[in-house]
Write a protein that holds these residues in place. Structure first.
Motif, short mmCIF file in Angstrom:
data_model
loop_
_atom_site.label_atom_id
_atom_site.label_comp_id
_atom_site.label_asym_id
_atom_site.label_seq_id
_atom_site.Cartn_x
_atom_site.Cartn_y
_atom_site.Cartn_z
N ILE A 440 -3.29 1.48 -8.15
CA ILE A 440 -1.93 0.95 -7.99
C ILE A 440 -2.09 -0.49 -7.51
O ILE A 440 -3.16 -0.87 -7.01
N ALA A 441 -1.02 -1.27 -7.68
CA ALA A 441 -1.09 -2.67 -7.24
C ALA A 441 0.17 -3.00 -6.47
O ALA A 441 1.26 -2.53 -6.83
N PRO A 442 0.03 -3.80 -5.40
CA PRO A 442 1.25 -4.19 -4.68
C PRO A 442 2.10 -5.12 -5.55
O PRO A 442 1.55 -5.95 -6.28
N HIS A 443 3.40 -4.97 -5.48
CA HIS A 443 4.29 -5.91 -6.16
C HIS A 443 4.36 -7.18 -5.32
O HIS A 443 4.34 -7.09 -4.09
N PRO A 444 4.42 -8.36 -5.95
CA PRO A 444 4.47 -9.60 -5.15
C PRO A 444 5.62 -9.62 -4.14
O PRO A 444 5.54 -10.30 -3.13
N LEU A 445 6.70 -8.87 -4.42
CA LEU A 445 7.82 -8.86 -3.47
C LEU A 445 7.78 -7.66 -2.54
O LEU A 445 8.75 -7.32 -1.88
N GLY A 446 6.64 -7.00 -2.47
CA GLY A 446 6.48 -5.84 -1.59
C GLY A 446 6.63 -4.54 -2.36
O GLY A 446 7.20 -4.51 -3.45
N GLY A 447 6.08 -3.48 -1.79
CA GLY A 447 6.16 -2.18 -2.46
C GLY A 447 5.14 -2.07 -3.56
O GLY A 447 4.13 -2.79 -3.59
N ILE A 448 5.44 -1.21 -4.53
CA ILE A 448 4.46 -0.86 -5.55
C ILE A 448 4.95 -1.36 -6.91
O ILE A 448 6.15 -1.33 -7.19
N ASP A 449 4.03 -1.82 -7.73
CA ASP A 449 4.42 -2.35 -9.03
C ASP A 449 4.44 -1.22 -10.07
O ASP A 449 3.48 -0.43 -10.14
N LEU A 474 10.03 2.32 -2.86
CA LEU A 474 8.97 1.31 -2.92
C LEU A 474 8.95 0.52 -4.24
O LEU A 474 8.18 -0.43 -4.37
N THR A 475 9.78 0.89 -5.20
CA THR A 475 9.80 0.07 -6.44
C THR A 475 10.86 -1.04 -6.34
O THR A 475 11.29 -1.59 -7.34
N ARG A 476 11.23 -1.39 -5.13
CA ARG A 476 12.27 -2.41 -4.91
C ARG A 476 11.95 -3.73 -5.63
O ARG A 476 12.84 -4.38 -6.17
N GLY A 477 10.67 -4.15 -5.63
CA GLY A 477 10.32 -5.42 -6.28
C GLY A 477 10.68 -5.41 -7.76
O GLY A 477 11.00 -6.45 -8.33
N VAL A 478 10.65 -4.22 -8.38
CA VAL A 478 10.93 -4.10 -9.83
C VAL A 478 12.41 -3.81 -10.09
O VAL A 478 13.02 -4.42 -10.97
N HIS A 479 13.00 -2.89 -9.31
CA HIS A 479 14.38 -2.45 -9.61
C HIS A 479 15.42 -2.96 -8.62
O HIS A 479 16.61 -2.76 -8.82
N PHE A 480 14.96 -3.56 -7.55
CA PHE A 480 15.78 -4.10 -6.46
C PHE A 480 16.58 -3.06 -5.69
O PHE A 480 16.33 -2.85 -4.51
N TYR A 481 17.54 -2.39 -6.36
CA TYR A 481 18.49 -1.56 -5.62
C TYR A 481 17.94 -0.14 -5.47
O TYR A 481 18.48 0.80 -6.04
N THR A 482 16.84 0.00 -4.73
CA THR A 482 16.22 1.33 -4.65
C THR A 482 16.51 2.01 -3.32
O THR A 482 15.95 3.07 -3.06
N ASN A 483 17.36 1.41 -2.50
CA ASN A 483 17.70 2.10 -1.25
C ASN A 483 18.98 2.91 -1.41
O ASN A 483 19.77 3.04 -0.49
N SER A 484 19.19 3.43 -2.62
CA SER A 484 20.31 4.35 -2.82
C SER A 484 19.83 5.53 -3.65
O SER A 484 18.97 5.38 -4.52
N PHE A 485 20.41 6.66 -3.35
CA PHE A 485 20.06 7.88 -4.08
C PHE A 485 20.34 7.71 -5.57
O PHE A 485 19.55 8.11 -6.43
#
Ligand SMILES: Cc1cc2nc3c(=O)[nH]c(=O)nc-3n(C[C@H](O)[C@H](O)[C@H](O)COP(=O)(O)OP(=O)(O)OC[C@H]3O[C@@H](n4cnc5c(N)ncnc54)[C@H](O)[C@@H]3O)c2cc1C
Length: 503
Positions: A440-449, A474-485
């Motif tokens: 796995i690789a860290p996303h430049p904006l944090g979390g997982i790529d 943790l996919t926030r760097g890719v999808h941004f709005y991941t703190n919602s169900f």
């Protein structure tokens, strides 16, 4: 069991899938898998293995709180597990034997959502078994996940398993801020782990780091527990979250896929921050029918936080919060907006604008805001912004907090800065092992790529895993709005569709 001990599955054998982590996202993946397998006539003979250490499936960090003061931050009417049946959760609430809030407009205790998810899981389990799928539950921590030509290998406790596909749904990481205090007995690093706030002396002077929804949860829990000591929330820039008023249906006119296509020439170029800000400005001003005084809206309020909170409560009570409905309407399109933004635009948003966005976008339910206002009026807590430094004073055993040019001394310190995104600080051996090998690789904006569409994990060499998907916050760097169900459920469906679709 054929998949154990590293045995290679026979050619043509039915599929074996694993879901690691059964919080809300893991449950979403499990149910999507069962439904898709049944619909495709592939359920019979398939094996589904789920790995989770917690007793309750679906509860995870967010919904395992037993405290009734910890409400869902979204209305019940927006928390259905079925995207095509938005009233499902509301009907479920209405059908419960225990009397309680069943009105679609209400915000219910988060613990009820965990019960709902458990039932949703149980129904899917029954359906899976009825269609001949073998479901195996492992109450163990997965410590490694490695892929080769035979499949994807999981290590859990002393066992070794091989699967065709693995869905990793490991949830949030704890905050990576203020780690230097974690050994101190008067510091609470996470409200959701160990004794949390229950460890705090009821007369202690408390400093809460943060003013987001987690800080609101902390304040309400302290109030419910009858805390007597003074409490101050400290923040660097932002203040308390805004207040959610009634939800009004809003049809997007500017932040739309069509506009994004036009602006990017069918996604052949990326957008800069100013272009995206302009889309949101048009959406809000057009929707509200006024020109917004952005300087005033985005400026630090000059009045006391109690006065600001009182005004926000009043606006929500009068239904003058159309801006919230407009922002809420962008939920579904936001991952695509994020995808069209240049790396520079995304990075600048994260460092410059995330805190103010969160203040408006992740605002608090009116019920909570009213309780907070009562507390603030009683002087039960204060808010101090412009936080510059926090240190531990050895001699007195207190914490020194510098904010807005003043020094505060507190006896207990509670970290309410939210969750962390630095993979290298995670104490999960699964994450560390995969990271070390470059699986796995860290996303430049944090979390997982991950790959945006299929949620397949991106390796260090930028290749995509063929068999491992990662879904969750943790996919926030890719999808941004991941703190919602809602977003994680949509991503669960995308990952399952990719896994079961033609390879
Ligand atoms: C306090 C809080 C409140 C929230 N409130 C809301 C809300 O009201 N509405 C909303 O839409 N969203 C809310 N959210 C956002 C929330 O992140 C998502 O809605 C969702 O709960 C995330 O679920 P998850 O399954 O991805 O993660 P989690 O709930 O953290 O679940 C991850 C699970 O994986 C397990 N696990 C981890 N590693 C391993 C391993 N190696 N082996 C086996 N098991 C493992 C853990 O034990 C855990 O049960 C909230 C988040 C928080 C933190």
């Amino acid at each position: 069991m054929s998949a154990e001990n590293g045995e290679v599955p026979p050619p043509g054998a039915a599929h074996r899938f694993a879901v690691v982590g059964m919080g809300a996202t893991g449950v979403g993946v499990f149910v999507a898998l069962v439904r898709s397998l049944v619909a495709a006539g592939q359920a019979a003979g398939t094996e589904l293995h789920i790995f989770e250490t917690k007793e309750r499936l679906g509860a995870g960090v967010a919904y395992s709180t037993p405290h009734d003061c910890h409400l869902l931050n979204m209305r019940a009417a927006t928390m259905s597990v079925h995207a095509d049946d938005p009233d499902h959760f509301v009907r479920w609430l209405a059908g419960r034997a225990e009397p309680g809030p069943a009105d679609a407009g209400e915000y219910v205790p988060r613990r009820l959502f965990a019960e709902y998810l458990q039932e949703f899981f149980d129904e899917a389990l029954t359906e899976a078994r009825r269609h001949g799928t073998k479901v195996v539950t492992h109450k163990s921590v997965v410590s490694d996940c490695r892929e080769d030509a035979h499949g994807v290998h999981l290590i859990a406790a002393l066992d070794h398993f091989v699967f065709d596909r693995v869905f990793l749904c490991l949830g949030d990481l704890p905050s990576t801020e203020y780690l230097e205090f974690t050994k101190l007995p008067t510091y609470v690093h996470s409200m959701w782990q160990g004794a949390g706030l229950e460890a705090v002396d009821p007369d202690a002077i408390i400093g809460v780091l943060g003013t987001s929804l987690t800080a609101v949860d902390a304040l309400l829990q302290l109030r419910a527990a009858g805390h007597r000591g003074a409490v101050t929330c400290f923040s660097r820039r932002r203040s308390l979250p805004k207040v959610q008023g009634p939800r009004v249906l809003h049809t997007l006119r500017h932040v739309t896929e069509r506009r994004l296509r036009e602006l990017t020439g069918d996604f052949t170029r990326q957008l800069e921050f100013a272009e995206v800000a302009e889309l949101f400005r048009c959406e809000l001003e057009d929707g509200l029918g006024i020109a917004i005084d952005w300087k005033r809206v985005l400026a630090r309020p000059e009045e006391t936080f109690t006065r600001t909170l009182a005004k926000d409560v009043e606006l929500a009570e009068k239904g003058q919060t159309l801006w919230y409905s407009i922002l809420d309407a962008t939920s579904e399109i936001v991952p695509l907006v994020w995808r069209t933004m240049s790396a520079k635009a995304r990075a600048s948003f994260m460092t410059e604008h995330l805190s103010i966005w969160s203040m408006f976008r992740h605002c608090m339910p009116l019920d909570n805001a009213r309780r907070l206002l009562d507390m603030a009026t009683d002087g039960a807590f204060g808010v101090a912004s412009e936080l510059t430094a926090v240190s531990y004073v050895e001699g007195s055993g207190t914490f020194r907090v510098d904010a807005a040019g003043r020094t505060h001394h507190v006896e207990w310190l509670v970290n309410a800065t939210g969750t962390g995104f630095a993979l290298d600080c995670s104490d999960s051996s699964l994450i560390q092992n995969m990271l070390m090998r470059g699986d796995i690789a860290p996303h430049p904006l944090g979390g997982i790529d991950v790959d945006f569409d299929t949620l397949r994990v991106v390796r260090r060499d930028r290749s995509l895993s063929g068999r491992a998907h990662y879904i969750g916050p943790l996919t926030r760097g890719v999808h941004f709005y991941t703190n919602s169900f809602e977003t994680n459920l949509a991503n669960a469906h995308s990952a399952v569709a990719a896994a079961l679709g033609p390879s």
